[in-house]
Write a protein that holds these residues in place. Structure first.
Motif, PDB file in Angstrom:
ATOM      1  N   LEU A 187       0.541  -1.349  -0.008  1.00 23.64           N
ATOM      2  CA  LEU A 187       0.009  -0.113  -0.223  1.00 23.64           C
ATOM      3  C   LEU A 187       1.378   1.068   0.364  1.00 23.64           C
ATOM      4  O   LEU A 187       0.798   1.465  -1.057  1.00 23.64           O
ATOM      5  CB  LEU A 187      -0.510   0.067   1.318  1.00 23.64           C
ATOM      6  N   GLY A 188       2.244   1.786   0.946  1.00 19.84           N
ATOM      7  CA  GLY A 188       2.507   2.235   1.038  1.00 19.84           C
ATOM      8  C   GLY A 188       3.099   2.302  -0.613  1.00 19.84           C
ATOM      9  O   GLY A 188       3.674   3.646  -1.082  1.00 19.84           O
ATOM     10  N   GLU A 189       3.721   2.098  -0.657  1.00 22.58           N
ATOM     11  CA  GLU A 189       4.035   1.455  -2.651  1.00 22.58           C
ATOM     12  C   GLU A 189       2.975   2.473  -3.500  1.00 22.58           C
ATOM     13  O   GLU A 189       3.544   3.246  -4.197  1.00 22.58           O
ATOM     14  CB  GLU A 189       4.688   0.174  -2.769  1.00 22.58           C
TER      15      GLU A 189
ATOM     16  N   VAL B  50      -6.558   7.367  -4.428  1.00 24.14           N
ATOM     17  CA  VAL B  50      -6.388   6.948  -3.339  1.00 24.14           C
ATOM     18  C   VAL B  50      -7.023   5.663  -2.815  1.00 24.14           C
ATOM     19  O   VAL B  50      -6.676   4.060  -3.135  1.00 24.14           O
ATOM     20  CB  VAL B  50      -6.646   7.771  -2.077  1.00 24.14           C
ATOM     21  N   PHE B  51      -8.709   5.545  -2.887  1.00 26.48           N
ATOM     22  CA  PHE B  51      -8.858   5.372  -2.923  1.00 26.48           C
ATOM     23  C   PHE B  51      -9.028   3.743  -4.354  1.00 26.48           C
ATOM     24  O   PHE B  51      -9.238   2.377  -3.590  1.00 26.48           O
ATOM     25  CB  PHE B  51     -11.040   5.584  -3.121  1.00 26.48           C
ATOM     26  N   GLN B  52      -8.473   4.063  -5.684  1.00 28.32           N
ATOM     27  CA  GLN B  52      -8.408   3.078  -6.919  1.00 28.32           C
ATOM     28  C   GLN B  52      -7.302   2.208  -6.046  1.00 28.32           C
ATOM     29  O   GLN B  52      -7.544   1.002  -6.169  1.00 28.32           O
ATOM     30  CB  GLN B  52      -8.629   3.760  -8.049  1.00 28.32           C
TER      31      GLN B  52
ATOM     32  N   SER C 193      -3.459   1.516   8.185  1.00 28.91           N
ATOM     33  CA  SER C 193      -4.125   3.251   8.201  1.00 28.91           C
ATOM     34  C   SER C 193      -3.891   3.635   7.023  1.00 28.91           C
ATOM     35  O   SER C 193      -2.303   3.649   6.534  1.00 28.91           O
ATOM     36  CB  SER C 193      -4.539   4.186   9.207  1.00 28.91           C
ATOM     37  N   VAL C 194      -4.301   3.959   5.570  1.00 32.74           N
ATOM     38  CA  VAL C 194      -4.360   4.630   4.767  1.00 32.74           C
ATOM     39  C   VAL C 194      -4.626   6.297   4.646  1.00 32.74           C
ATOM     40  O   VAL C 194      -6.085   5.893   5.122  1.00 32.74           O
ATOM     41  CB  VAL C 194      -4.632   4.327   3.491  1.00 32.74           C
ATOM     42  N   HIS C 195      -4.262   7.438   5.042  1.00 25.13           N
ATOM     43  CA  HIS C 195      -4.522   8.420   5.180  1.00 25.13           C
ATOM     44  C   HIS C 195      -4.661   9.267   4.417  1.00 25.13           C
ATOM     45  O   HIS C 195      -3.630   9.355   3.594  1.00 25.13           O
ATOM     46  CB  HIS C 195      -4.010   9.262   6.220  1.00 25.13           C
ATOM     47  N   TYR C 196      -5.794   9.598   4.098  1.00 21.59           N
ATOM     48  CA  TYR C 196      -5.963  10.585   3.104  1.00 21.59           C
ATOM     49  C   TYR C 196      -6.164  12.801   3.182  1.00 21.59           C
ATOM     50  O   TYR C 196      -6.395  13.225   2.662  1.00 21.59           O
ATOM     51  CB  TYR C 196      -6.484  10.833   1.483  1.00 21.59           C
TER      52      TYR C 196
ATOM     53  N   ALA D 204      -0.579  11.588   1.331  1.00 18.53           N
ATOM     54  CA  ALA D 204      -1.385  10.736   1.759  1.00 18.53           C
ATOM     55  C   ALA D 204      -0.372   9.876   2.702  1.00 18.53           C
ATOM     56  O   ALA D 204       0.914  10.083   2.447  1.00 18.53           O
ATOM     57  CB  ALA D 204      -1.273   9.235   0.182  1.00 18.53           C
ATOM     58  N   ARG D 205      -0.657   9.529   3.958  1.00 16.56           N
ATOM     59  CA  ARG D 205      -0.131   8.624   4.274  1.00 16.56           C
ATOM     60  C   ARG D 205      -0.248   7.565   5.185  1.00 16.56           C
ATOM     61  O   ARG D 205      -1.423   7.023   5.300  1.00 16.56           O
ATOM     62  CB  ARG D 205       0.248   9.811   5.685  1.00 16.56           C
ATOM     63  N   MET D 206       0.813   6.817   5.377  1.00 15.91           N
ATOM     64  CA  MET D 206       0.579   5.125   5.571  1.00 15.91           C
ATOM     65  C   MET D 206       0.790   4.819   7.649  1.00 15.91           C
ATOM     66  O   MET D 206       1.134   6.071   8.133  1.00 15.91           O
ATOM     67  CB  MET D 206       1.857   3.909   5.527  1.00 15.91           C
TER      68      MET D 206
END
Ligand SMILES: O=P(O)(O)OC[C@H]1O[C@H](O[C@H]2O[C@H](CO)[C@@H](O)[C@H](O)[C@H]2O)[C@H](O)[C@@H](O)[C@@H]1O
Length: 382
Positions: free
Chosen positions: A233-235, A267-269, A253-256, A243-245
């Motif tokens: 996900l980070g990649e 981000v969603f995609q 968590s993937v923060h937007y 965007a922040r992991m």
């Protein structure tokens, strides 16, 4: 306790109980090798949706992402006229008819508590600390820490957070409490009478003070997978500015919150594309954050039940559990208390939201006031 009747209140859209994901993400097969079938949800994997439908679903998500947890600044910017601002106040006041303030209803709460033993469950972000842009800066004030320490000296108290248990302890820094991290999938609690739960064993351990504790980690088999998906996900979002992991041990968590709205869809995609290869993981949506976690049937509500049992406070009418939280994942705990009819939830929100909580508080400042009042009431009544 009375159940709520039909609501007329306007509802903000970031509060749906389950979000409609593309079928490939939302549904999954239980892996045959999974060691604790009792904890697994049971659905079957469906074929991917055709591109157009995916697109429609993505735009549904987009609306949710936009509506989710607007900052105070953003609310003010969006509400330009005085009339609109008055409307919002009115909507909030109407909503409070169904979710009365735990402060103004304090006497009703203490009447209900009577001579019962109170057990307190507290969420962290948005409840004990205000929502801020950078998750690393979500510090708890010294005043709040003192209020939490005070109630914890009077009632069994636990923090149940989506963060990793270690991280939430670093923020709270109180040894008097029990901690459940990763949405309840990592519980350090008191030694239980029974050795296991749902077929998953508890581990005896010692806390930083050398006290004997019970460690319950029902998703431990998922750790390698969570580590792998964290990297992927980070990649996949690394080129999206803002965007922040966050590694929450058993969840990611993937923060937007700091991403430009134009990039929300991206981000969603990206997140859902990575998750297509992980049918054993599911995606939930919090306050400007996507949370990826194992599909096991475990959540904050189960964690409350687990802790009550560990504390020897289940199956007794002499206990009043209270859960204070602000986010969608806290609804699982509100539901459990509502269903058991022996305790209640308090939703922390400054905007109208549909909830299974019974009372409300506007923000962490009101949470602190409520905790102080509880401590004062207990001290003067004993
Ligand atoms: O269960 P919680 O303790 O409420 O954890 C839920 C998520 O909280 C954190 O994110 C939220 O707070 C951040 C700091 O204020 C904010 O920047 C973010 O937008 C919010 O979603 C935490 O960072 C997440 O990992 C948790 O999943």
């Amino acid at each position: 306790m009375d159940l709520k009747t039909g609501l007329n209140s306007p509802v903000i859209a970031d509060h749906l109980p389950t979000l409609a994901l593309p079928a490939t993400v939302m549904t999954f097969t239980t892996p045959t090798s999974f060691p604790s079938p009792g904890l697994c949800l049971n659905t079957s994997k469906k074929l991917p949706l055709p591109g157009k439908i995916e697109e429609v679903r993505a735009s549904g998500w987009l609306d949710l992402m936009m509506a989710s947890s607007p900052t105070r600044k953003r609310q003010i910017k969006d509400v330009v006229t005085e009339t609109q601002s008055d409307d919002l106040d009115l909507q909030y006041r109407n909503w409070m008819v169904n979710y009365p303030s735990a402060l103004t209803s304090f006497e009703a709460i203490t009447d209900l508590a009577g001579s019962k033993k109170l057990a307190l469950f507290l969420d962290y972000d948005g409840t004990l600390s205000p929502i801020v842009d950078n998750p690393e800066n979500a510090l708890m004030s010294d005043e709040m820490r003192a209020a939490v320490r005070h109630v914890a000296s009077l009632f069994p108290t636990a923090i149940i957070s989506g963060r990793s248990r270690d991280k939430v302890f670093d923020f709270v820094k109180l040894n008097e409490l029990y901690y459940a991290g990763s949405h309840g999938m990592d519980i350090m609690g008191p030694i239980r009478k029974t050795a296991d739960s749902n077929g998953v064993e508890c581990i005896r351990s010692t806390d930083s003070q050398g006290k004997e504790v019970n460690l319950f980690q029902p998703a431990s088999e998922f750790l390698p997978m969570i580590g792998e998906v964290y990297k992927k996900l980070g990649e996949s979002v690394k080129d999206i500015v803002g965007a922040r992991m966050e590694d929450n041990k058993f969840c990611v968590s993937v923060h937007y919150r700091n991403v430009a709205e134009d990039d929300y869809k991206k981000v969603f995609q990206r997140v859902t594309a990575v998750l297509e290869d992980y049918p054993c993981l599911r995606l939930t949506h919090g306050r400007k954050v996507f949370e990826v976690r194992p599909v096991i049937d475990w959540n904050k509500g189960k964690a409350v039940e687990f802790l009550l049992e560990s504390l020897g406070l289940n199956e007794t009418e002499d206990v009043l559990p209270i859960y204070v939280g602000d986010d969608r994942t806290d609804e699982d705990a509100f539901k459990v208390l509502k269903a058991s009819n022996c305790g209640f939830g308090i939703l922390v929100s400054s905007i109208p939201k549909e909830s299974d909580a019974f009372y409300s508080l506007k923000d962490p400042a009101e949470v602190m006031e409520f905790l102080r009042k509880l401590a004062a009431w207990k001290e003067q009544s004993t």
